[in-house]
Design an enzyme around this catalytic site. Structure first.
Site, PDB file in Angstrom:
ATOM      1  CE  LYS A   8      33.062  26.947  99.071  1.00 47.88           C
ATOM      2  NZ  LYS A   8      34.235  27.628  99.673  1.00 47.88           N
TER       3      LYS A   8
ATOM      4  CB  SER B  76      32.517  29.881 102.515  1.00 47.77           C
ATOM      5  OG  SER B  76      33.596  29.510 101.669  1.00 47.77           O
TER       6      SER B  76
ATOM      7  CB  SER C 224      36.460  28.896 102.821  1.00 51.27           C
ATOM      8  OG  SER C 224      35.774  30.054 103.179  1.00 51.27           O
TER       9      SER C 224
HETATM   10  N1  GLN Z   1      35.485  33.637 106.047  1.00 57.66           N
HETATM   11  C1  GLN Z   1      36.326  34.355 105.129  1.00 57.66           C
HETATM   12  C2  GLN Z   1      35.480  35.327 104.353  1.00 57.66           C
HETATM   13  O1  GLN Z   1      34.315  35.406 104.616  1.00 57.66           O
HETATM   14  C3  GLN Z   1      37.029  33.394 104.229  1.00 57.66           C
HETATM   15  C4  GLN Z   1      36.164  32.873 103.151  1.00 57.66           C
HETATM   16  C5  GLN Z   1      36.857  31.927 102.222  1.00 57.66           C
HETATM   17  O2  GLN Z   1      37.956  31.432 102.495  1.00 57.66           O
HETATM   18  N2  GLN Z   1      36.225  31.704 101.089  1.00 57.66           N
HETATM   19  O3  GLN Z   1      35.952  36.022 103.498  1.00 57.66           O
END
Ligand code: GLN
Length: 489
Positions: free
Chosen positions: A82, A157, A181
């Site tokens: 990532k 994400s 994410s």
């Molecule tokens: N979708 C969640 C957010 O937007 C989690 C994101 C994540 O785990 N980095 O905060």
């Protein structure tokens, strides 16, 4: 061996073959690079490809073998990373315009550990800008498409990492999970995704979103591979003060034996599931019962406040963490007439709308007069959630739920932020509690879109978590394939 055979192999199979000399790391990496060349145009999982470095890395592994040196547990295994983890000498962007062109002078600990185990980094993957989002549509560069159905999002994400594994660009990938994410995109792409216990994996070199929630973890196409990768990346690191001193995870052979295990189904996560997801969860419950587990519903009452508490705590921490991106120290700088205008222009042009929304939310939650009512209250809710989980783990060895309330959705279908935030309603509570949780692919909906089951465990309960996940994996008769393979394209 054909390219097709190489890209279908697990990490365990690749490492065994490279170590025994059945095939070379260069052959393995070349096969994955051609898969990328053939399909990356449709998927767009990478921000930066690292083909040349990867081939050089593979050659080095093969030479090491030729010299008779011992090879690591991931010898010759391609891994996608990532793009919020620093890799010395390779642009690291967080899929944000503000970091475009930033080349870190150091490498994240997880990446160092993967490489010393013989893994080969093949690219940096796309994400929602600064890991804020659930679809990868918030990337400043381009959205990533779900390889199983290219008209749908891969989740987020860590959407690029999940898509790269589903697309057979790499057997394993690394993501970060602050509120879901890793697990949510794993569920939407039909692969395994693991968020370890907070502190088990070093976050050194991970660009922080919400430091008390962020945790790095693996993606793979099998539970066994994900367990092996966690073994490699876990363990204390002096360079991360939140990494635990005496804890690491060690991979054990998984037999999927769940007879006599007590498994709770979280009541608060049963509402709002799509009918197909609900059906899959019921099937999972039946499968575990058939294997001799005792499965009962259990309430974790405060879990229903998880989303609300998260959207105060995570933005509050983000507003402080992202203050460092000011046009002076990192990446892009838009020059103004004085320092303040330079900050304003750099941050105004460098950050996208979702990141700005979070910074504003977080700054508000931390501001004088609101701090106790918003941030302070959310912290108390966080304690309640951890206590309620502890009570449930007094009676159950592990818990299960759906990972995501729906299958992968279409692009631009969740334009209001709240509906996007709801994607993480089942995953957020374990981040707040610091507990491990993972998603394992279990079924397809009527169109064949993947549905994952979430397995949750108490802190350092990774062993039992992998056991339950392996049982579900063995019981599942669903193997998602990329769209181009299913249509024979
Ligand atoms: N979708 C969640 C957010 O937007 C989690 C994101 C994540 O785990 N980095 O905060």
């Amino acid at each position: 061996m054909s390219d097709h055979q190489f890209v279908e192999m697990s990490a365990v199979q690749i490492a065994a073959g490279v170590r025994s000399g059945a095939f070379s790391a260069v052959e393995v990496v070349s096969a994955h690079l051609s898969q990328i060349a053939n399909h990356e145009g449709e998927v767009r999982s990478f921000v930066t490809q690292m083909g040349d470095r990867a081939l050089a890395g593979a050659k080095a592994v093969d030479e090491k073998r030729a010299r008779g040196e011992e090879l690591g547990a991931l010898a010759g295994v391609p891994v996608a990373l990532k793009d919020n983890m620093a890799y010395r000498g390779v642009e690291t962007t967080c899929s944000s315009k503000i970091l475009k062109g930033w080349i870190p002078p150091y490498t994240a600990t997880v990446i160092e550990r993967l490489e010393s185990a013989g893994a080969i980094a093949i690219g940096k993957t796309n994400l929602d800008e600064f890991a804020m989002g659930s679809s990868t549509e918030n990337s400043a560069f381009s959205p990533t498409r779900n390889p199983i159905d290219l008209s749908r999002v891969p989740g987020g994400s860590s959407g690029g990492s999940a898509a790269s594994v589903a697309a057979r660009f790499a057997p394993i990938a690394i993501g970060s999970d602050t509120g879901g994410s890793i697990r949510q995109p794993a569920s939407l792409c039909g692969i395994v995704g693991v968020k370890p216990t907070y502190g088990l994996v070093s976050r050194y070199g991970l660009i922080a979103f919400a430091s008390s929630l962020d945790q790095i973890g693996p993606f793979a196409r099998s539970v066994e591979d994900s367990s092996l990768v966690l073994d490699v990346i876990s363990g204390h690191d002096d360079r991360d003060s939140t990494s635990l001193s005496s804890k690491s995870y060690s991979h054990q052979p998984l037999n999927g034996e769940v007879k006599g295990l007590r498994i709770g189904v979280i009541t608060e996560m049963l509402d709002g599931l799509s009918p197909d997801v609900e059906r899959a969860l019921n099937q999972a419950i039946e499968s575990l019962r058939a294997l001799g587990a005792i499965v009962e519903e259990v309430s974790v009452p405060a879990a229903k406040f998880g989303l609300t508490a998260y959207y105060l705590i995570a933005p509050a921490e983000a507003s402080s963490n992202l203050a460092r991106f000011d046009g002076v120290r990192y990446g892009v700088r838009v020059e103004g007439k004085d320092m303040n205008e330079t900050y304003e222009l750099t941050r105004g042009q460098g950050f996208g709308p979702e990141v700005k929304r979070r910074i504003m939310l977080g700054t508000y939650a931390l501001s004088a007069g609101y701090y106790d009512a918003l941030y302070g209250k959310a912290q108390k809710v966080r304690t309640l959630i951890a206590n309620d989980f502890d009570a449930a783990y007094g009676r159950f060895d592990a818990l299960i739920s759906a990972t995501s309330p729906t299958v992968a959705f279409e692009f631009d279908s969740k334009s209001d932020p709240l509906s996007m935030y709801m994607s993480d309603v089942c995953t957020i509570p374990s981040n707040l509690a610091g507990h491990p949780a993972m998603s394992v692919p279990f079924a397809g909906d009527e169109d064949g879109l993947p549905i994952g089951i979430q397995v949750l465990a108490p802190s350092f309960g990774e062993g039992v978590m992998f056991k339950v996940a392996a049982a579900l994996e063995a019981a599942a008769d669903y193997r998602p394939v990329p769209q181009w393979a299913s249509t024979g394209k």
